[in-house]
Design an enzyme around this catalytic site. Structure first.
Site, mmCIF file in Angstrom:
data_model
loop_
_atom_site.group_PDB
_atom_site.id
_atom_site.type_symbol
_atom_site.label_atom_id
_atom_site.label_comp_id
_atom_site.label_asym_id
_atom_site.label_seq_id
_atom_site.Cartn_x
_atom_site.Cartn_y
_atom_site.Cartn_z
ATOM 1 N N CYS A 1 77.871 18.601 -52.534
ATOM 2 C CA CYS A 1 78.112 17.194 -52.242
ATOM 3 C C CYS A 1 79.554 16.785 -52.517
ATOM 4 C CB CYS A 1 77.165 16.412 -53.152
ATOM 5 S SG CYS A 1 77.405 14.676 -53.050
ATOM 6 N N ARG B 1 70.753 9.771 -42.669
ATOM 7 C CA ARG B 1 70.767 9.827 -44.139
ATOM 8 C C ARG B 1 72.044 9.167 -44.671
ATOM 9 N NH1 ARG B 1 71.684 13.057 -48.892
ATOM 10 N NH2 ARG B 1 69.752 12.924 -50.074
HETATM 11 P P1 IMP Z 1 71.625 20.702 -55.531
HETATM 12 O O1 IMP Z 1 70.251 21.003 -56.022
HETATM 13 O O2 IMP Z 1 72.602 20.476 -56.647
HETATM 14 O O3 IMP Z 1 72.127 21.735 -54.570
HETATM 15 O O4 IMP Z 1 71.543 19.293 -54.762
HETATM 16 C C1 IMP Z 1 70.617 19.032 -53.741
HETATM 17 C C2 IMP Z 1 70.637 17.562 -53.422
HETATM 18 O O5 IMP Z 1 71.906 17.154 -52.925
HETATM 19 C C3 IMP Z 1 69.693 17.148 -52.303
HETATM 20 O O6 IMP Z 1 68.358 17.046 -52.717
HETATM 21 C C4 IMP Z 1 70.280 15.823 -51.841
HETATM 22 O O7 IMP Z 1 69.900 14.728 -52.636
HETATM 23 C C5 IMP Z 1 71.750 16.035 -52.045
HETATM 24 N N1 IMP Z 1 72.443 16.356 -50.791
HETATM 25 C C6 IMP Z 1 72.015 17.112 -49.759
HETATM 26 N N2 IMP Z 1 72.986 17.214 -48.816
HETATM 27 C C7 IMP Z 1 74.031 16.516 -49.269
HETATM 28 C C8 IMP Z 1 75.331 16.243 -48.743
HETATM 29 O O8 IMP Z 1 75.735 16.724 -47.692
HETATM 30 N N3 IMP Z 1 76.111 15.415 -49.493
HETATM 31 C C9 IMP Z 1 75.702 14.893 -50.664
HETATM 32 N N4 IMP Z 1 74.518 15.151 -51.216
HETATM 33 C C10 IMP Z 1 73.688 15.962 -50.522
#
Ligand code: IMP
Length: 522
Positions: free
Chosen positions: A334, A436
């Site tokens: 993100c 989104r």
């Molecule tokens: P991770 O588990 O740290 O990889 O985060 C996953 C979460 O990041 C997802 O469940 C979303 O809430 C968020 N997310 C998914 N795609 C994006 C993006 O492109 N930008 C920002 N947040 C994202």
């Protein structure tokens, strides 16, 4: 420890009335200290009085749904499709199907999860009696298996007329012969509804390789395979509704009018939980959508979000949310905080929102930024009921996409739903990623995520049990026997915390080694 020893320990402590560490309120006094992330603090150990195996990981996902393990897979197109959702549910969690696809494709995924029966092949490759032996030889080579049920019109749910196996075609030289001339018609079948144990027993006795399962009319509905006998693991924690054999499944939708039509298809396919997928959940579009779903699909549980403040949470709770998803800018792919200047450090966000929402009986999911078991424990200690993971589950056998090799490593793609790649796919296909981020009508797409690659993690059937066992051990160290007890002990000020300075964080990592290998589980 004897009663006397215990009394003596209390006596010793009474000479020092202040408890060690901080209670949660003092820890999270963010106005004074700024926002905290999971790495900024530690939980102090308690007293171990039980084996880790007795720790219950049961926790609520929504007002009406409780899971046996508090793990949720993220609705991202490189994380959750049907396979991931099936295994997340079998292992006691739940998968949320992404919506960067057509409504029909998403509904087919819901159906696949709902129809899954452990051990049964619910979508066997079937053939028609008119197919040639040459075709079968080619198919076997391509697909890596050698038995095919033969049905009247070559499709599933049509009358079973035979089965063709390698034995039937191995020495058959005329490749132009029809399957109907070589197939085995003397069949042993079992009736729809047979249990896995009964089916396995029939297979064992019959000494056949495959057991076709048929309905009352003799139509093929699924298949049991001898080669899978040993693979048919037991999944005692599986997430199912009471008195149902079907696994629980969630799916994400957006807040456009088209999403109402999408949701109708998902609900018809048997959806249990809908996640309204937005990076900033406190919008009039989402509030209207929640109300519409409550009126039109009253049996669906709604997880709303994402939110990071009490004010955002209050709107969604008032509109009728059954659960909240917390996180803005903490995901591993993100760049929202960098680009939009909006977001909140995840530790503080989880605490602030959960503390508020829990008062109204609304469970919260800590979403994003989970990189290890410690982060999961901290999210739960801060008040979340479940954690949602993207990056942790990407790169597993069950995540979508093919493996590829780079720099000698086996990798899979993992991308943000706000990455240009995902949003461009959306533009031609559906409305998931752009909606989104409220970008569906933008001429210039502004990325809020990146595309990357993650290393092969093997199957979630090994990885999730590793997370479960680690979480149980952590609760044991803290001295609590369940997730609920953890949250209650935090609220009562019994579980204590300590802030971690930057050098304390360094100290907590591996130090002063020439080299080492980090193997997380066997
Ligand atoms: P991770 O588990 O740290 O990889 O985060 C996953 C979460 O990041 C997802 O469940 C979303 O809430 C968020 N997310 C998914 N795609 C994006 C993006 O492109 N930008 C920002 N947040 C994202």
């Amino acid at each position: 420890m004897t009663y006397q020893d215990h009394t003596k320990a209390l006596e010793l402590l009474s000479t020092y009335p202040e408890k060690d560490g901080l209670d949660i309120k003092s820890l999270m006094d963010s106005k004074a200290k700024g926002g905290l992330t999971y790495n900024d603090f530690l939980v102090l150990p308690g007293k171990i009085e039980f084996p880790s195996s007795v720790v219950s990981l049961q926790s609520r996902l929504t007002k009406k749904i409780t899971l046996n393990t508090p793990f949720v897979s993220s609705p991202m197109d490189t994380v959750t499709e049907a396979d991931m959702a099936i295994y997340m549910a079998l292992l006691g969690g739940i998968g949320i199907l992404h919506h960067n696809c057509t409504p029909e494709e998403q509904a087919a995924m819901v159906k696949k999860v709902k129809k899954f029966e452990n051990g049964f092949i619910n979508d066997p490759i079937t053939i028609a009696p008119t197919v040639t032996v040459g075709d079968i030889k080619e198919k076997s080579k391509r697909m890596g298996f050698t038995s095919f049920p033969v049905t009247e019109d070559g499709k599933l749910y049509s009358k079973l007329v035979g089965i063709v196996t390698s034995r039937d075609i191995q020495f058959h030289e005329d490749d132009d012969s029809r399957v109907s001339e070589v197939m085995t018609t003397d069949l042993i079948t079992a009736n729809k509804g047979v249990s896995l144990t009964e089916g396995n027993e029939i297979l064992r006795k019959s000494k056949k390789g495959k057991l076709p399962i048929v309905d009352k009319e003799g139509n093929l509905v699924s298949l049991l395979s001898r080669t899978d006998l040993r693979k048919n693991l037991d999944f005692p924690l599986a997430s199912k509704l009471p008195e149902s054999k079907q696994l629980l499944v969630g799916a994400a939708i957006g807040t456009l009018d088209a999403d109402k039509i999408r949701l109708a298809k998902l609900a018809a396919a048997g959806l249990d939980v809908v996640v309204i997928d937005s990076s900033q959940g406190n919008s009039i579009f989402q509030l209207n959508m929640i109300k519409w779903i409550k009126e039109n699909h009253p049996n669906l549980q709604i997880i709303a979000g994402n939110v990071v403040t009490r004010e955002q949470a209050a709107s969604l709770i008032a509109a009728g949310a059954d659960g909240l998803r917390i996180g803005m800018g903490s995901g591993s792919i993100c760049i929202t905080q960098e680009v939009m200047a909006c977001g909140r450090p995840q530790g503080t966000a989880v605490y602030a929102v959960s503390e508020f929402a829990n008062k109204f009986g609304v469970p919260c999911i800590a979403d994003g930024g989970v990189q290890n078991i410690g982060h999961i424990v901290k999210a739960l200690a801060l008040g979340a009921s479940c954690v949602m993971m993207g990056g942790m589950l990407a790169g597993t056998t069950e995540s979508p996409g093919e493996y590829f090799y780079r720099d000698g490593k086996r990798l899979k793609t993992y991308r943000g739903m706000g990455s240009i790649d995902a949003m461009e796919q959306t533009a031609t296909n559906a409305n998931a990623s752009t909606s989104r981020y409220f970008s569906e009508s933008d001429k210039v797409l502004v990325a809020q995520g990146v595309t990357g690659a993650v290393v092969d993690k093997g199957s979630v059937t090994k990885f999730i049990p590793y997370l479960q066992s680690g979480l149980q051990h952590s609760c044991q160290d803290i001295g609590v026997k369940s997730v609920d007890e953890l949250r209650a002990a935090v609220d009562a000020g019994e579980v204590r915390f300590e802030l971690r300075t930057p050098s304390a964080q360094l100290e907590g990592g591996v130090n002063n080694l020439h080299s080492y290998e980090k193997r997380l589980h066997n």
